[in-house]
Scaffold this active site. Sequence first.
Site, PDB file in Angstrom:
ATOM      1  N   GLU A  93       0.799  -1.231   0.000  1.00 20.29           N
ATOM      2  CA  GLU A  93       0.000   0.000   0.000  1.00 20.29           C
ATOM      3  C   GLU A  93       0.826   1.272   0.000  1.00 20.29           C
ATOM      4  OE1 GLU A  93      -2.982   0.674  -0.536  1.00 20.29           O
ATOM      5  OE2 GLU A  93      -4.194  -1.095  -0.123  1.00 20.29           O
TER       6      GLU A  93
ATOM      7  N   CYS B  83     -17.265 -12.393  -9.215  1.00 20.61           N
ATOM      8  CA  CYS B  83     -16.742 -12.608  -7.872  1.00 20.61           C
ATOM      9  C   CYS B  83     -17.187 -11.462  -6.976  1.00 20.61           C
ATOM     10  CB  CYS B  83     -15.219 -12.708  -7.892  1.00 20.61           C
ATOM     11  SG  CYS B  83     -14.391 -11.205  -8.424  1.00 20.61           S
TER      12      CYS B  83
ATOM     13  N   ARG C  24     -12.550  -4.666   6.765  1.00 20.59           N
ATOM     14  CA  ARG C  24     -13.356  -3.508   6.363  1.00 20.59           C
ATOM     15  C   ARG C  24     -14.765  -3.581   6.941  1.00 20.59           C
ATOM     16  NH1 ARG C  24     -11.152  -0.872   1.026  1.00 20.59           N
ATOM     17  NH2 ARG C  24      -8.990  -0.721   1.719  1.00 20.59           N
TER      18      ARG C  24
HETATM   19  N1  SER Z   1     -11.248  -9.789  -7.219  1.00 24.22           N
HETATM   20  C1  SER Z   1     -11.899  -8.696  -6.576  1.00 24.22           C
HETATM   21  C2  SER Z   1     -10.989  -7.578  -6.284  1.00 24.22           C
HETATM   22  O1  SER Z   1      -9.805  -7.760  -6.291  1.00 24.22           O
HETATM   23  C3  SER Z   1     -12.498  -9.131  -5.283  1.00 24.22           C
HETATM   24  O2  SER Z   1     -13.697  -9.692  -5.501  1.00 24.22           O
HETATM   25  O3  SER Z   1     -11.448  -6.506  -6.034  1.00 24.22           O
HETATM   26 ZN    ZN Z   2     -12.227 -11.490  -7.715  1.00 27.06          ZN
END
Ligand code: SER
Ligand code: ZN
Length: 503
Positions: free
Chosen positions: A336, A462, A469
Site C-alpha cells: 500500500e 466474484c 473492512r
Molecule cells: N477480485 C476482486 C478484487 O480484487 C475481489 O472480488 O477486487
Molecule cells: Zn475477484
Amino acid sequence: MEHRLEAELTLSGSLPSTVHPDELIPRIASEAVARTIGARGQGRLAEWNLEGVRLRIVLESTGPRPHQTLLAFARRLSEELGRTARVGVRSFVAARYRTEFSLDAPPTAAITLPLPHHLTVEGTLATLSLTALSEEGLRDNWMDRAVSLVQEKARRQTYEGKEQFWSLLSASPAREPLFRGDPTEEMLKRHWVRSGPTKGKWFLGPTAAHLLRTMERVALEEVLRPLGFQEVVQPHHDSFETLLKTGHLEGLPGEFYYVAEPKTRDPAAWERFTDLVKITRQVPEEELARMVTGPTAVSCYAQCPTTYWWLSGRTLASESLPLKIFDRAAVSNRYESGGRHGLERVDEFHRIEPVFLGAREDLLALREQLLERYRHVFDEVLELEWRTAWVTPFYMQQSGRVGVEDAEARVKGTIDFEAYLPYRGTREESEWLEFQNLSIVGEKYTKAFSIKAQKGELWSGCTGIGLERWLTAFLAQKGLDPSGWPAGFQRYAGELPTDVRFL
Ligand code: SER
Ligand code: ZN
C-alpha cells in the site's frame, strides 16, 4: 492506413542455378499475400533482392499488418526450396516495420516503448516503426501489441486526472452514529490490536480476532450458506502465469508482495550466512540476496485468479452450474505504500472471496440474490449506513486498463459497497469506506483460462468480502461498547473474550 515491412531472410545455402528466383519469389509472395491479406486490403511485394544467402523483401499492405504475410512467405519458401534445392530459411528479422494507426485523441505527452522504435504523431494519426524486430517478435505478434499499448497510453493521458467512474446505485437510510472516533485508535488504546512487526500488518488480539471471526460467521451464515456456496481451500501463492492471464501482472507490478525461494537447502551453502548471523547478530543482507532467487511467485493479491486457475482447461458439467464457491484460506497482500491507515487500509487482510460461474441469466439472477442477502446483513444485522455504486470494473483497474463506461457496464461491471465513517467528517464531504464489491466479469476470465460449460457460454463473477473492512465500518459507526451494538450482531458475537491486561 499503410503498413510496410522490410524483412531480411537468411537462407541455409545459396540457390542452385536450377532455381529461378525471378519466378519463385514473386509467386510465393503473391500466394502469401492472397492467404493473409486477401480482400481485406491491398497487399504486395514492393521490392526484393537476393544476394547469396540474404534475401531482402519489402511487403506492403493497406489491410492487415503484413507480419503474417512474412511468416507465410518464409514457410512456403522453405517448403518449396527444401523440396527442389535442399535449402531452407534459417532465420529472419524485420529490419524496419512501419505501421499507421489512429488514436482516440492526440497524446498530451511523450509516449515511450521498451523496444527499438520511432514514433511520430500528427493529430490522431500515429506512425510507428519498429527496428530490428526479431523473429520471435514477428511470430508472437509484438507489433499489434505495441500498437495497442501506444493507443492505451494515449487514452490514459486523456483520462488522467479525470474522476473515476462512480454512479450511485442505492443508499440506506441515514443512521445516527453511536460513535465518532477512529476505531483503530480506540482499539489501540484498549490493546485489542497492535501494529504488526512488518509493514502495514496488524496483530489482532483475542477480542479483535473474535470480532473479525464474527463478521466471517455473519457472511457465511447470512449470505453464503443460504445461497448454496461451497468452500474451497486454495494455495496462498499466485503464479506469474495466472497473473499474466488475468492482467494483474501488467496492471499492478508495484502492488505485490513477491515470493523468493532459497537457491538451496544445503546447510553447507548457507554456512557463510549462518556464521555472519552468529557473529554480527544482524541480517547479512548481501549474503542473503546471494542465497535467494529472484521473485518466483506473488503472495495472494485477490483469490479469484487462483480460483480460475483451478478450473483452467476444464469443462463444467451442466449439473454443476451455476458453480458457487468461496475461499477464505488465502490472505490478501497488497503493497500500500503511502495509503495505509489503521485497520481499514492495510498490507495484509482477510477476505472471503466467493466466485461464481454460469450462464449469463443465472449470474444476473445470482447477483440480485447476493444484493438482497447483503442488504439484509447491512440493514438488519449490522444496521449500517451504507450505499452501493457502479464503479470502474475491478478487472479494468487491476489490469491497468482505462475504465470507460460502455453499454455493458451495468450488466457486467463492479458494484462497490461503501460505508460512512463518521470520524472522517460529514456524510457529504468525507470519503466513505469501500468495504466490499460485487462484479460480473462476463467471459473475460473464463476465456483467458479456457474454462467451458457443457452447453452455451460461460460467464463468471466474484465478490470480495473484506473482513477488516466490515469490522472497521461497523466499529466506526457503532463504537467499541457492546451494549450499543445492534441485537442482530450481538447474537452473533455472543460473549466477548476477556481483554488481555498489560501492566
Ligand atoms: N477480485 C476482486 C478484487 O480484487 C475481489 O472480488 O477486487
Ligand atoms: Zn475477484
